[in-house]
Design an enzyme around this catalytic site. Sequence first.
Site, PDB file in Angstrom:
ATOM      1  N   HIS A   1       0.838  -1.200   0.000  1.00 36.32           N
ATOM      2  CA  HIS A   1       0.000   0.000   0.000  1.00 36.32           C
ATOM      3  C   HIS A   1       0.873   1.250   0.000  1.00 36.32           C
ATOM      4  CE1 HIS A   1       0.525   0.919   4.335  1.00 36.32           C
ATOM      5  NE2 HIS A   1       0.386  -0.375   4.558  1.00 36.32           N
TER       6      HIS A   1
ATOM      7  N   ASP B   1      -0.228   4.469   1.149  1.00 37.49           N
ATOM      8  CA  ASP B   1      -0.549   5.480   2.148  1.00 37.49           C
ATOM      9  C   ASP B   1       0.180   5.217   3.460  1.00 37.49           C
ATOM     10  OD1 ASP B   1      -2.293   3.189   2.381  1.00 37.49           O
ATOM     11  OD2 ASP B   1      -3.494   4.308   3.831  1.00 37.49           O
TER      12      ASP B   1
ATOM     13  N   ASP C   1       6.357   0.901   7.144  1.00 39.55           N
ATOM     14  CA  ASP C   1       4.961   0.578   6.801  1.00 39.55           C
ATOM     15  C   ASP C   1       4.453   1.517   5.726  1.00 39.55           C
ATOM     16  OD1 ASP C   1       2.461  -0.535   6.873  1.00 39.55           O
ATOM     17  OD2 ASP C   1       1.894   0.347   8.795  1.00 39.55           O
TER      18      ASP C   1
ATOM     19  N   GLU D   1      -5.009   1.874   2.671  1.00 42.24           N
ATOM     20  CA  GLU D   1      -4.978   0.675   3.509  1.00 42.24           C
ATOM     21  C   GLU D   1      -5.117   1.033   4.976  1.00 42.24           C
ATOM     22  OE1 GLU D   1      -3.167  -2.423   6.108  1.00 42.24           O
ATOM     23  OE2 GLU D   1      -2.559  -0.339   5.824  1.00 42.24           O
ATOM     24  N   GLU D   2      -4.493   2.137   5.384  1.00 38.40           N
ATOM     25  CA  GLU D   2      -4.444   2.502   6.797  1.00 38.40           C
ATOM     26  C   GLU D   2      -5.803   2.913   7.364  1.00 38.40           C
ATOM     27  OE1 GLU D   2      -2.059   1.887   8.610  1.00 38.40           O
ATOM     28  OE2 GLU D   2      -0.179   1.978   7.504  1.00 38.40           O
TER      29      GLU D   2
ATOM     30  N   GLU E   1       3.643  -6.402   4.325  1.00 38.19           N
ATOM     31  CA  GLU E   1       3.585  -5.720   5.620  1.00 38.19           C
ATOM     32  C   GLU E   1       4.825  -6.095   6.446  1.00 38.19           C
ATOM     33  OE1 GLU E   1       1.591  -3.507   6.785  1.00 38.19           O
ATOM     34  OE2 GLU E   1      -0.158  -3.581   5.462  1.00 38.19           O
TER      35      GLU E   1
END
Length: 387
Positions: free
Chosen positions: A73, A75, A105, A137-138, A165
Amino acid sequence: MTTPLSEIELLDRLVGFDTVSSRSNLELIDFVRSYLDGLGVASTLLPDATGQKANLLATIGPADVPGYVLSGHTDVVPVEGQQWSRDPFRMWENDGRLYGRGTTDMKGFVACMLARVPAMLAAPLATPIHLALSYDEEVGCLGAYGLVDHMTKSLPEQLAVFVGEPTDMGVIGSHKGSTGLLTTIAGKACHSSRPDLGVNAIFHAVDLIGALRGYAEELAAAPEAQSPFELPYTSVSVGVIQGGTARNAIPGDVRFQWDIRATKAGMVEKLVERFRAFCDDTVLPVMKAGFPDSTITTEYAYDVPPLVPSEGSLAETLAKRFAKTNQVGAVNYGSEAGIFQRAGMPTIICGPGRDSEAHITDEWIAVEQLHRCTAFIDDLIGHARKT
């Protein structure tokens, strides 16, 4: 023609884009598209409804046969309220560590997969490797649904998905679901000197939140046997309450956001059904007695499915081989992995960095972790070249 960049150089560029979930990710996506295009790799842009954010999908190798997916991801979480020692969106290095928002992350993984594109092209690949980048995603894995839907409709069934991740390059085969909900209570506002003329939404919100706390305590008191999770039960929490206008006013409206981290499928539906029944049968009648138009509504903000253990799947088998481990772990947080798996793709989580290094002030990742990740991807390239 693009000059290939190392994973560290790419991470430096990626960190420089402020892609906090409340902002657009298009500058980062445009950079990635341009970088890939310069290497001769076409990519597909999948914008959201606003046109301010987008997923990206690129394929190296023959797209008409089943392949492998590297998923990350774009973001990152906010930096507000954190006292960073330097600009969080300008990466810096110190003593073998790379600092900046998103280094762990999970822009570190994205940098690694982009850095190995030249090696994928040189292989050449008999089995394709797809690069999948998502937005938001967050805040509930919002972008992944459209990305996965596009993949299932436009590509053959995939052999394995590797979600990067941060796991310290360990292999994670299961995680809890992550469900966000919003409950809105509408009573009747009035002056606090005449509470009999209104319906205090905060008082009734307290009753509802008390019920959720009761569910949380009940679940924690009955841990599930042989659960793989550190917390071996479904958890329930309330994270945000908004309501009221003044000390001397009876509040007519309250909203609160709550969270369920389910250990297995079906748990969310059972809890939400139980909560709604309590609202309708116990709390709402009392409110309506004071004001007939009182309402209580509960809506899903997002519902991320759990990643279910799949022992012996190709994703798990290959991840263990490439990560050089026989161990498969479980984590309490959610991720996009469950969305890929629910769409029928064997999925595993394995990526550089540790979750303890993510989301923190002065977030960092060890250079050694990036090297281990590129070695993992190189093993995947070697496997895809032969199969």
